[in-house]
Design a protein around this motif. Structure first.
Motif, PDB file in Angstrom:
ATOM      1  N   GLY A   1      34.040  87.125  20.038  1.00  0.00           N
ATOM      2  CA  GLY A   1      33.605  86.968  18.659  1.00  0.00           C
ATOM      3  C   GLY A   1      32.374  86.106  18.487  1.00  0.00           C
ATOM      4  N   GLU A   2      31.798  85.638  19.592  1.00  0.00           N
ATOM      5  CA  GLU A   2      30.619  84.770  19.549  1.00  0.00           C
ATOM      6  C   GLU A   2      29.391  85.540  20.023  1.00  0.00           C
ATOM      7  N   LYS A   3      28.277  85.358  19.346  1.00  0.00           N
ATOM      8  CA  LYS A   3      27.059  86.057  19.713  1.00  0.00           C
ATOM      9  C   LYS A   3      26.398  85.385  20.908  1.00  0.00           C
ATOM     10  N   ILE A   4      26.061  86.198  21.909  1.00  0.00           N
ATOM     11  CA  ILE A   4      25.348  85.748  23.101  1.00  0.00           C
ATOM     12  C   ILE A   4      23.996  86.444  23.109  1.00  0.00           C
ATOM     13  N   GLU A   5      22.928  85.698  23.377  1.00  0.00           N
ATOM     14  CA  GLU A   5      21.582  86.265  23.316  1.00  0.00           C
ATOM     15  C   GLU A   5      20.789  85.966  24.578  1.00  0.00           C
ATOM     16  N   VAL A   6      19.843  86.853  24.882  1.00  0.00           N
ATOM     17  CA  VAL A   6      18.893  86.600  25.956  1.00  0.00           C
ATOM     18  C   VAL A   6      17.814  85.660  25.437  1.00  0.00           C
ATOM     19  N   HIS A   7      17.628  84.540  26.112  1.00  0.00           N
ATOM     20  CA  HIS A   7      16.607  83.562  25.726  1.00  0.00           C
ATOM     21  C   HIS A   7      15.887  83.101  26.975  1.00  0.00           C
ATOM     22  N   GLU A   8      14.595  83.423  27.062  1.00  0.00           N
ATOM     23  CA  GLU A   8      13.767  83.049  28.208  1.00  0.00           C
ATOM     24  C   GLU A   8      14.408  83.499  29.522  1.00  0.00           C
ATOM     25  N   GLY A   9      14.908  84.719  29.515  1.00  0.00           N
ATOM     26  CA  GLY A   9      15.444  85.318  30.730  1.00  0.00           C
ATOM     27  C   GLY A   9      16.871  84.959  31.073  1.00  0.00           C
ATOM     28  N   LYS A  10      17.526  84.159  30.237  1.00  0.00           N
ATOM     29  CA  LYS A  10      18.922  83.793  30.504  1.00  0.00           C
ATOM     30  C   LYS A  10      19.775  84.083  29.283  1.00  0.00           C
ATOM     31  N   LEU A  11      21.062  84.227  29.497  1.00  0.00           N
ATOM     32  CA  LEU A  11      22.008  84.480  28.418  1.00  0.00           C
ATOM     33  C   LEU A  11      22.624  83.158  27.980  1.00  0.00           C
ATOM     34  N   VAL A  12      22.555  82.882  26.686  1.00  0.00           N
ATOM     35  CA  VAL A  12      23.082  81.626  26.161  1.00  0.00           C
ATOM     36  C   VAL A  12      23.892  81.885  24.904  1.00  0.00           C
ATOM     37  N   ASN A  13      24.841  80.988  24.636  1.00  0.00           N
ATOM     38  CA  ASN A  13      25.591  81.055  23.387  1.00  0.00           C
ATOM     39  C   ASN A  13      24.903  80.201  22.334  1.00  0.00           C
ATOM     40  N   ALA A  14      25.541  80.008  21.189  1.00  0.00           N
ATOM     41  CA  ALA A  14      24.919  79.288  20.072  1.00  0.00           C
ATOM     42  C   ALA A  14      24.565  77.855  20.441  1.00  0.00           C
ATOM     43  N   GLU A  15      25.317  77.265  21.386  1.00  0.00           N
ATOM     44  CA  GLU A  15      25.045  75.878  21.811  1.00  0.00           C
ATOM     45  C   GLU A  15      24.006  75.807  22.921  1.00  0.00           C
ATOM     46  N   GLY A  16      23.521  76.954  23.378  1.00  0.00           N
ATOM     47  CA  GLY A  16      22.533  76.979  24.440  1.00  0.00           C
ATOM     48  C   GLY A  16      23.119  76.955  25.833  1.00  0.00           C
ATOM     49  N   ALA A  17      24.450  77.075  25.938  1.00  0.00           N
ATOM     50  CA  ALA A  17      25.102  77.072  27.253  1.00  0.00           C
ATOM     51  C   ALA A  17      24.997  78.447  27.903  1.00  0.00           C
ATOM     52  N   LEU A  18      24.895  78.472  29.235  1.00  0.00           N
ATOM     53  CA  LEU A  18      24.831  79.731  29.963  1.00  0.00           C
ATOM     54  C   LEU A  18      26.104  80.543  29.749  1.00  0.00           C
ATOM     55  N   ALA A  19      25.923  81.845  29.568  1.00  0.00           N
ATOM     56  CA  ALA A  19      27.056  82.744  29.341  1.00  0.00           C
ATOM     57  C   ALA A  19      26.848  84.001  30.179  1.00  0.00           C
ATOM     58  N   GLY A  20      27.065  83.879  31.482  1.00  0.00           N
ATOM     59  CA  GLY A  20      26.770  84.992  32.371  1.00  0.00           C
ATOM     60  C   GLY A  20      25.278  85.078  32.636  1.00  0.00           C
ATOM     61  N   SER A  21      24.853  86.185  33.236  1.00  0.00           N
ATOM     62  CA  SER A  21      23.431  86.330  33.552  1.00  0.00           C
ATOM     63  C   SER A  21      22.881  87.630  33.007  1.00  0.00           C
ATOM     64  N   ALA A  22      21.550  87.705  32.987  1.00  0.00           N
ATOM     65  CA  ALA A  22      20.844  88.896  32.500  1.00  0.00           C
ATOM     66  C   ALA A  22      20.172  89.650  33.641  1.00  0.00           C
ATOM     67  N   ILE A  23      20.616  89.409  34.874  1.00  0.00           N
ATOM     68  CA  ILE A  23      19.965  90.035  36.031  1.00  0.00           C
ATOM     69  C   ILE A  23      20.823  91.133  36.647  1.00  0.00           C
ATOM     70  N   GLY A  24      20.149  92.002  37.414  1.00  0.00           N
ATOM     71  CA  GLY A  24      20.809  92.909  38.333  1.00  0.00           C
ATOM     72  C   GLY A  24      20.568  92.409  39.741  1.00  0.00           C
ATOM     73  N   LEU A  25      21.171  93.056  40.727  1.00  0.00           N
ATOM     74  CA  LEU A  25      21.030  92.552  42.096  1.00  0.00           C
ATOM     75  C   LEU A  25      19.621  92.713  42.647  1.00  0.00           C
ATOM     76  N   ASN A  26      18.834  93.674  42.149  1.00  0.00           N
ATOM     77  CA  ASN A  26      17.447  93.737  42.610  1.00  0.00           C
ATOM     78  C   ASN A  26      16.699  92.467  42.221  1.00  0.00           C
ATOM     79  N   ASP A  27      17.009  91.914  41.043  1.00  0.00           N
ATOM     80  CA  ASP A  27      16.400  90.650  40.620  1.00  0.00           C
ATOM     81  C   ASP A  27      16.834  89.509  41.542  1.00  0.00           C
ATOM     82  N   ALA A  28      18.102  89.506  41.922  1.00  0.00           N
ATOM     83  CA  ALA A  28      18.613  88.455  42.803  1.00  0.00           C
ATOM     84  C   ALA A  28      17.978  88.531  44.180  1.00  0.00           C
ATOM     85  N   VAL A  29      17.782  89.746  44.690  1.00  0.00           N
ATOM     86  CA  VAL A  29      17.119  89.913  45.991  1.00  0.00           C
ATOM     87  C   VAL A  29      15.676  89.417  45.904  1.00  0.00           C
ATOM     88  N   ARG A  30      14.976  89.812  44.848  1.00  0.00           N
ATOM     89  CA  ARG A  30      13.581  89.388  44.674  1.00  0.00           C
ATOM     90  C   ARG A  30      13.475  87.872  44.582  1.00  0.00           C
TER      91      ARG A  30
END
Length: 384
Positions: free
Chosen positions: A286-315
């Motif tokens: 029920g909480e909105k999570i948004e992409v901000h500067e390449g990362k996923l954050v909740n309303a408090e700015g805390a990390l909430a999972g990631s916005a990458i795929g494994l090709n990004d992780a390899v790179r």
């Protein structure tokens, strides 16, 4: 029989140059020199690199959908398709802390998707809810609870699908971990405040690995090695790490890679619904999570999972951490396959392995993927 001809082919062990990959149906035949391709053979030219398809054991969502929000077979199939644009050809759909009913529906969804022939779905990762409250991260505190006999009975019954469970070892007994491990569950430590000794007891009882090293776990300090220290000190367990430039400092990734035995550090995305979609936000609990500067954050700015795929992780692991490219590719394919006890089927391009392949350029932009020999061309690739 047909051939994929490429400038580089990484077979899981080494690079081959100006060669071709022979495929027969859903399996690899092997790497051959271009001059050995029969004159009448079907040949597909693949500018760039071919490598084993990536395997992601921590995938919360993708393709615009989130597993917890809709735990059904359509969701996991859409997640798998979404992650193919990141070079990931096989996933463990991950359900995070929720009600028992949601977790049971998720396991049924995975079983149905596999029965329907979705080869990209390898099993299920149940992340929670048996966590330490102080280390719960973005997991809903109302869902966190103790592991009980009913949970163990249900988890132990998941013999038809491969199952991975992340729990806090200080909130489970050694006997509970042993029963789950003996039942074939891949038990990992995560969202934990366990001390070093508690983790070592869990390892002796069958704990197989660690979920997203460093994040949401007790740190390594001079007098208390914590969960991080136990992970880095372990000679036999597997360790997942999120290499996105936000969850873990590059030096910390280098340290882990140097400390752990070769083959034990694997890349995970911990991705949400945005991967493989145009989404920039979604709702979780029920909480909105948004992409901000390449990362996923909740309303408090805390990390909430990631916005990458494994090709990004390899790179990122190659370019920012400084790990050799071939090792980065193994961390995204061969090592997770071995963690899942599938190292004789997936993670390499050797003869007899399933034809799970990724085709990418020097920047890890994915052109094409194959899953069990079935091809999907991605929109930005030269072969699309």
């Amino acid at each position: 029989m047909h051939y994929l001809k490429a400038a580089r082919i990484f077979d899981g062990d080494a690079f081959h140059y100006h060669s071709a990959l022979a495929i027969n149906g859903d399996h690899i035949v092997g790497v051959v020199a271009t001059e050995d391709i029969p004159a009448d053979a079907a040949v597909i030219s693949c500018p760039g690199t071919l490598a084993p398809g990536f395997i992601d054991v921590q995938v919360n969502g993708g393709g615009g959908v989130l597993f917890n929000n809709a735990p059904n077979a359509t969701t996991v199939t859409q997640m798998a398709v979404g992650h193919r644009s990141a070079g990931t050809t096989a996933i463990m759909p991950t359900i995070i802390s929720d009600t028992a009913a949601v977790h049971r529906a998720a396991a049924q969804a995975v079983a149905e998707a596999r029965a329907a022939g979705c080869a990209s779905i390898l099993g299920i990762h149940i992340e929670g809810p048996f966590f330490d409250m102080a280390k719960r991260g973005t997991h809903n505190p109302d869902m966190i609870r103790a592991l009980d006999d009913e949970d163990i009975a249900w988890l132990s019954s998941l013999t038809a699908i491969k199952a991975m469970l992340t729990l806090a070892p200080e909130h489970a007994t050694a006997d509970q971990i042993r029963v789950l491990s003996d039942a074939g569950i891949l038990v990992c430590a995560g969202h934990t405040d366990a001390v070093y000794e508690q983790v070592n007891d869990a390892l002796e009882a069958g704990l197989r690995g660690f979920t997203h090293l460093y994040n949401a776990m007790s740190p390594l300090t001079s007098r208390s090695p914590g969960t991080v220290g136990a992970a880095l000190d372990s000679a036999h367990s597997w360790v997942g790490i999120i290499a996105d430039g936000h969850h873990v400092h590059p030096a910390s990734i280098r340290i882990a890679q140097r400390c752990l035995p070769r083959g034990k550090l694997m890349l995970v995305s911990d991705s949400m619904s945005t991967v493989g979609s145009d989404e920039t936000s979604f709702t979780l609990y029920g909480e909105k999570i948004e992409v901000h500067e390449g990362k996923l954050v909740n309303a408090e700015g805390a990390l909430a999972g990631s916005a990458i795929g494994l090709n990004d992780a390899v790179r990122y692991s190659r370019d920012s951490v400084g790990i050799a490219e071939e090792e980065c590719l193994r961390m995204a394919s061969r090592y997770p396959a071995e963690f899942l006890d599938l190292g004789d089927q997936l993670g390499s391009l050797h003869s007899g392995y399933r034809a799970d392949i990724v085709h990418f350029d020097a920047e890890l932009k994915v052109y094409d993927t194959w899953v069990a020999g079935n091809h999907l061309s991605h929109i930005h690739g030269p072969n699309s």
